[in-house]
Write an enzyme that holds these catalytic residues in place. Structure first.
Site: not given
Ligand code: PGA
Length: 263
Positions: A97, A167
């Site tokens: 992440h 992401e």
């Molecule tokens: P968010 O976070 O939906 O609050 O933008 C996503 C993540 O960090 O996986």
């Protein structure tokens, strides 16, 4: 029929176990009649076992881990190993992440975690994404190198135990500029599958779920799944209150039903 993966990333929330149990129960109830959606709640480590008890044997909603250590056992203070996670019933582990990467986790560290998770037969949710998007496509090279380093030692069979979460860092969290667009996600997802066809071959690469994450809300979830063809969503803030997360589950079910009718 492909299932839709929803992964709730609770990060360092909620503050107390009682709230975690309440939130987990709401997610469990919302998935009780789900036909197309599978939910994994990536909860803080101290909550894994009690949340697992709340969820019981639910196949549709289970606890997951936000990270894992790259070691097997021994004198490593503060570490949680893949074996420990497996022994308390965890099936999915988030690796790489961006918030862990921001704290010093390298691509090589991601690879080492991947190896441990795969060795234990767990499913790796591998997060990739660029800091910024440039007009020349350099960001795609960044994603490619994150993927190829993480999967360098992965055996071919690992394709069946891999979920990729795209992401973009600029779309995550309170500081986010905005979410990506479904069309933007779709392009990157095609590219990710092309890269995956290197280690796994084109056919297996097509079977790897590619999720979108970054400012997912009940309002945009359906579009990422339907127009973006996302195999699922990784949800941060919108998974921390029962109501929006239930709406996202409902959106996934709606899209799942539409897709089932088409196929
Ligand atoms: P968010 O976070 O939906 O609050 O933008 C996503 C993540 O960090 O996986």
């Amino acid at each position: 029929m492909r299932k839709i993966h929803l992964i709730a990333n609770w990060k360092a929330n909620p503050k107390e176990l009682a709230d975690a149990k309440r939130l987990a129960l709401a997610a469990k109830d919302a998935t009780a009649k789900a036909r197309f959606t599978e939910v994994a709640l990536a909860v803080p480590h101290p909550f894994l076992v009690p949340v697992g008890e709340v969820l019981g044997k639910s196949e549709r909603c289970r606890p997951a881990s936000q990270d894992v250590s790259p070691i097997d056992e021994g004198a490593h203070t503060g570490s949680v190993t893949a074996g420990m996670l497996k022994s308390v019933g965890v099936q999915e582990v988030i690796i790489g992440h961006s918030e862990r990467r921001a704290q010093g986790l390298t691509d090589e560290g991601v690879r080492a975690r991947m190896e441990k998770v795969l060795k234990r037969g767990l499913t790796a949710v591998l997060c990739v994404g660029e800091q910024e998007r440039d007009a020349h496509g350099e960001y795609l090279k960044k994603i490619e190198s994150q993927l190829l380093t993480a999967l360098r030692a992965a055996p071919k069979v690992a394709a069946g135990r891999l979920i990729v979460a795209y992401e973009p860092v600029w779309a995550i969290g309170e500081e986010a500029q905005r979410a990506d667009t479904p069309a933007g996600f779709r392009e990157v997802a095609i590219y990710i599958r092309k890269v995956l066809s290197g280690p796994f071959g084109p056919r297996a690469a097509l079977t790897v779920p590619v999720l979108y994450g970054g400012s997912v809300t009940p309002e945009n979830a359906g579009a990422f799944l339907l127009e973006g063809h996302a195999s699922g969503l990784l949800v941060g803030r919108s998974s921390l209150l029962a109501a929006p997360f239930k709406s996202i589950i409902a959106e996934a079910e709606r899209v799942g039903a539409l897709q089932a009718r088409k196929s």
